[in-house]
Scaffold this active site. Structure first.
Site, PDB file in Angstrom:
ATOM      1  N   LEU A  29      37.604  37.139  31.558  1.00 41.64           N
ATOM      2  CA  LEU A  29      38.546  38.123  32.102  1.00 41.64           C
ATOM      3  C   LEU A  29      38.927  37.832  33.553  1.00 41.64           C
ATOM      4  CD1 LEU A  29      36.811  41.350  30.737  1.00 41.64           C
ATOM      5  CD2 LEU A  29      38.864  40.265  29.816  1.00 41.64           C
ATOM      6  N   ASP A  30      38.270  36.866  34.171  1.00 39.69           N
ATOM      7  CA  ASP A  30      38.468  36.605  35.590  1.00 39.69           C
ATOM      8  C   ASP A  30      39.826  35.961  35.854  1.00 39.69           C
ATOM      9  OD1 ASP A  30      36.733  36.319  38.277  1.00 39.69           O
ATOM     10  OD2 ASP A  30      38.052  34.605  38.077  1.00 39.69           O
ATOM     11  N   LEU A  31      40.602  36.570  36.746  1.00 41.96           N
ATOM     12  CA  LEU A  31      41.946  36.076  37.037  1.00 41.96           C
ATOM     13  C   LEU A  31      41.905  34.682  37.653  1.00 41.96           C
ATOM     14  CD1 LEU A  31      44.986  36.602  37.099  1.00 41.96           C
ATOM     15  CD2 LEU A  31      44.673  37.701  39.332  1.00 41.96           C
TER      16      LEU A  31
END
Length: 206
Positions: free
Chosen positions: A156-158
């Protein structure tokens, strides 16, 4: 560089030539486990850092620690701080609630904070995400930087998504599912792979 990082780099470079090329350019891995302080303080720090730039988060976290003479706070001490004072150091209303809620959960033994080392990765995520304000990403940061678990990929990390888009020439940000698919070959060293992906954002490939 620790031997385990050398093993990870050898595996990643062999399994994924694209990532391997970037690793060769980026240089040695300086990923380390944060052993100082307490598990409680580490989770509180992760909450404070959520959705903020590194500089802004560090400033607010510094003010938070200053409330406790610069040391890692105990849950009971956090609950004694007036809510208005937490807001005054720069915490949003919601984050102030989350930090004090974490302290209350630890004191009332709703989260086994001191036994997290004994749980597997999935167990740690389950225990921490039961706390209001702690999501999967926060739990994964705890796994990576507090417990030193070697095979964590924060899909989920941008920053991770941005790095994959750049390295692999994708037209759009990859979905979490695609991040997981692309990163499957990096196991069992996906934590080190993630560290190198964050370096793509910090210092784009030439």
């Amino acid at each position: 560089m620790p031997p385990r990082h050398a093993r990870a780099i050898a595996h990643l470079s062999d399994a994924d030539p694209i990532l391997g090329k970037w690793i060769a350019q980026a240089g040695p891995c300086s990923l380390s486990r944060e052993r100082a302080g307490t598990h409680f303080a580490a989770v509180a720090r992760s909450i404070i850092y959520q959705q903020l730039s590194g500089k802004a988060a560090a400033t607010i976290h510094g003010r938070f620690e200053a409330l406790f003479n610069g040391s890692a706070p105990a849950p009971a001490a956090v609950l004694k701080v007036p809510f208005a004072r937490l807001r005054a150091i720069g915490l949003s209303e919601r984050k102030a609630e989350y930090v004090q809620g974490l302290a209350r959960d630890v004191l009332e033994r709703r989260v086994p904070i001191e036994q997290l080392d004994d749980l597997d990765d999935a167990g740690v995520i389950e225990a921490l995400t039961a706390v209001r304000g702690v999501g999967e990403w926060t739990a994964q940061m705890f796994l990576m930087f507090r417990l030193g678990r070697p095979d964590v990929l924060p899909t989920l990390d941008l920053g991770v998504q941005t790095a994959i888009r750049r390295l692999y020439g994708l037209r759009t940000h990859p979905s979490p599912k695609r991040v997981a698919t692309i990163g499957a070959k990096w196991a069992p060293y996906r934590t080190v792979a993630s560290w190198y992906l964050w370096r793509v954002v910090d210092n784009p490939p030439q």
